[in-house]
Design a protein around this motif. Structure first.
Motif, PDB file in Angstrom:
ATOM      1  N   THR A 195       0.461  -0.573   0.309  1.00 65.71           N
ATOM      2  CA  THR A 195       0.179   0.486  -0.006  1.00 65.71           C
ATOM      3  C   THR A 195       1.062   1.157  -0.503  1.00 65.71           C
ATOM      4  O   THR A 195       1.608   1.908   0.796  1.00 65.71           O
ATOM      5  N   THR A 196       0.560   2.086  -1.182  1.00 64.50           N
ATOM      6  CA  THR A 196       1.685   3.317  -1.301  1.00 64.50           C
ATOM      7  C   THR A 196       1.116   4.573  -0.426  1.00 64.50           C
ATOM      8  O   THR A 196      -0.194   4.477  -0.423  1.00 64.50           O
ATOM      9  N   PHE A 197       1.628   5.152  -0.187  1.00 70.10           N
ATOM     10  CA  PHE A 197       1.246   6.455   0.416  1.00 70.10           C
ATOM     11  C   PHE A 197       0.309   7.106  -0.472  1.00 70.10           C
ATOM     12  O   PHE A 197      -0.716   7.432  -0.096  1.00 70.10           O
ATOM     13  N   ARG A 198       0.369   7.222  -1.812  1.00 74.20           N
ATOM     14  CA  ARG A 198      -0.406   7.671  -2.704  1.00 74.20           C
ATOM     15  C   ARG A 198      -2.366   6.441  -2.778  1.00 74.20           C
ATOM     16  O   ARG A 198      -2.845   8.028  -2.597  1.00 74.20           O
ATOM     17  N   ARG A 199      -1.826   5.715  -2.627  1.00 77.61           N
ATOM     18  CA  ARG A 199      -3.131   5.139  -2.687  1.00 77.61           C
ATOM     19  C   ARG A 199      -3.705   4.686  -1.377  1.00 77.61           C
ATOM     20  O   ARG A 199      -5.209   5.180  -1.224  1.00 77.61           O
ATOM     21  N   GLN A 200      -3.318   5.478  -0.664  1.00 83.51           N
ATOM     22  CA  GLN A 200      -4.001   5.291   0.797  1.00 83.51           C
ATOM     23  C   GLN A 200      -4.941   6.635   0.670  1.00 83.51           C
ATOM     24  O   GLN A 200      -5.814   6.607   0.768  1.00 83.51           O
ATOM     25  N   ILE A 201      -4.079   7.729   0.139  1.00 80.24           N
ATOM     26  CA  ILE A 201      -4.730   8.887  -0.095  1.00 80.24           C
ATOM     27  C   ILE A 201      -6.283   8.574  -1.183  1.00 80.24           C
ATOM     28  O   ILE A 201      -7.135   9.484  -1.058  1.00 80.24           O
ATOM     29  N   VAL A 202      -6.059   8.600  -1.850  1.00 81.06           N
ATOM     30  CA  VAL A 202      -6.882   7.861  -2.942  1.00 81.06           C
ATOM     31  C   VAL A 202      -8.329   7.032  -1.986  1.00 81.06           C
ATOM     32  O   VAL A 202      -9.520   7.361  -2.466  1.00 81.06           O
ATOM     33  N   GLU A 203      -7.809   6.342  -1.520  1.00 79.82           N
ATOM     34  CA  GLU A 203      -9.051   5.418  -0.566  1.00 79.82           C
ATOM     35  C   GLU A 203      -9.249   5.969  -0.213  1.00 79.82           C
ATOM     36  O   GLU A 203     -10.372   5.961   0.344  1.00 79.82           O
TER      37      GLU A 203
END
Length: 420
Positions: free
Chosen positions: A208-216
């Protein structure tokens, strides 16, 4: 949904919450002082130009737009309390440099720009952390009451902060008055250090990337029909309230002949409604149900702005507008308390920081448009018509909520009971 909550503890006996609430009450009051003293320091001590004041205001609103989403992801990755301690310490240190620089006669606009920006950065992180921390220390059953007390403290700061700020500026000077805010953060820091609450951190999977967490976080908000409606309503309201606030003072001074002190008195007394609203919100929600409360209180924003266009100049008109503002801010605080609690109850615990940050980021990103558009519109069609357009817009914005599942939920009253 969410992981198991800690055993519910009556707030009267909940030491961690009492410490957090006390610290937050003091710090928001200090922030209200700085809101007045910060620009006055630039004006009175550095002879700032209108352009410099505009830049100073702009650097303070940039961080919410730039870092709110990353801040939410950071909060969800780490324990909240250490982040809050870091933010308190950082803001206390930053603000303390202003009166120190004034004493040493080295205060400059560059310093004010830098501190305004960094102070806003740490405030964004703190807000995401503490709104995610409250459910940890009070549990689900007492969230509404806890949020109501926090909202009441916000209302008290709105009511007394400007007066306290004006007194301190007159007594000490604007730059030295900012020391009060620095001290308020130090006190909040000490109180939070006493709290020994143990938190459970949520470790993200290695993929889980930082960017993916934001998008989630954003996806969760827009996939949830009620949170999506609340986010859209809050954002639209932010634009339209910024619109109305931009021309309101100009209208009452020029068209109604109010003095600046009369305008300030009306707004100050109106803030009493916010205190009452924060304290009354839990009982109102318990009696009528959260969906119904959200729908009804959201209706007050538009009509609450209308009386200023209908009154005559003089004390009678001021009394009518003041009374309407008490009711309006009562409703605003009840709505804010209810929607914050709903968001905390509906969000998975490991995503609460991102959900909170996402909704606030949407709101902060569009709010400045209101002031700009209102200025242009007032130049073209006049102040009266501009305020009237704002009233119409605020009234229509409730469609976001009424077209959501909240309306059906209000008829069924399916929300869980909240302990008072």
């Amino acid at each position: 949904m969410r992981s198991a909550q800690p055993e519910s503890i009556d707030l009267a006996k909940n030491t961690p919450f009492r410490l957090l609430w006390a610290g937050q009450s003091v710090s928001v009051l200090g922030t209200a002082v700085t809101t007045l003293a910060f620009p006055l320091a630039a004006i009175q001590e550095l002879d700032a130009t209108p352009l410099q004041l505009g830049v100073l205001a702009a650097v303070g609103v940039l961080p919410p737009v730039l870092i709110a989403l990353p801040a939410g992801a950071i909060v969800d990755r780490r324990a909240k309390r250490p982040l809050m301690l870091l933010c308190h310490a950082s803001r206390a240190s930053l603000l303390a440099t202003i009166p120190l620089a004034a004493v040493l006669d080295v205060l400059s606009m560059r310093q004010l720009y830098l501190i305004a920006f960094l102070n806003a950065v740490f405030t964004v992180i703190f807000d995401a952390a503490y709104q995610s921390y409250v459910p940890v220390i009070v549990g689900r059953d007492h969230l509404m009451v806890a949020n109501g007390r926090i909202s009441a403290s916000d209302g008290f700061a709105q009511l007394s902060g400007p007066s306290l700020g004006g007194f301190l500026v007159g007594l000490l000077s604007a730059s030295r008055a900012i020391a009060a805010d620095s001290l308020s953060y130090l006190l909040a820091l000490v109180l939070l250090l006493i709290d020994r609450t143990k938190e459970t951190t949520h470790h993200q999977s290695s993929g889980t990337t930082f960017r993916r967490q934001i998008v989630e976080g954003l996806k969760f908000v827009f996939a949830h029909p009620v949170l999506r409606a609340i986010a859209c309503f809050n954002a639209t309201n932010a634009v339209l309230l910024s619109w109305s606030n931009t021309v309101w003072l100009l209208y009452v001074v020029r068209e109604l002949g109010w003095s600046s002190s009369a305008a300030g008195m009306v707004l100050g007394i109106g803030a009493a409604g916010a205190i009452i609203g924060g304290l009354a919100a839990p009982r109102i929600v318990r009696r009528y149900g959260m969906p119904r409360v959200l729908l009804v209180t959201a209706l007050l924003d538009g009509p609450g702005q209308l009386p200023v266009l209908l009154v005559n100049p003089g004390l009678g008109g001021q009394a009518i507008v003041c009374t309407c503002y008490v009711v309006l801010l009562f409703g605003v605080m009840v709505y804010n308390t209810a929607q914050r609690t709903y968001r905390q109850l509906e969000s998975p615990e490991h995503m609460l920081g991102r959900v909170t940050a996402s909704i606030r980021w949407i709101q902060w990103s569009v709010a400045p448009l209101g002031a700009l558009l209102a200025g242009v519109t007032a130049t073209v069609i006049g102040l009266h018509a501009t305020i009237l357009l704002g009233v119409v817009g605020l009234t229509l914005s409730v469609l976001f909520l009424y077209l959501s599942p909240l309306l059906a939920m209000s008829r069924r009253r399916t929300q869980p009971a909240l302990h008072i």
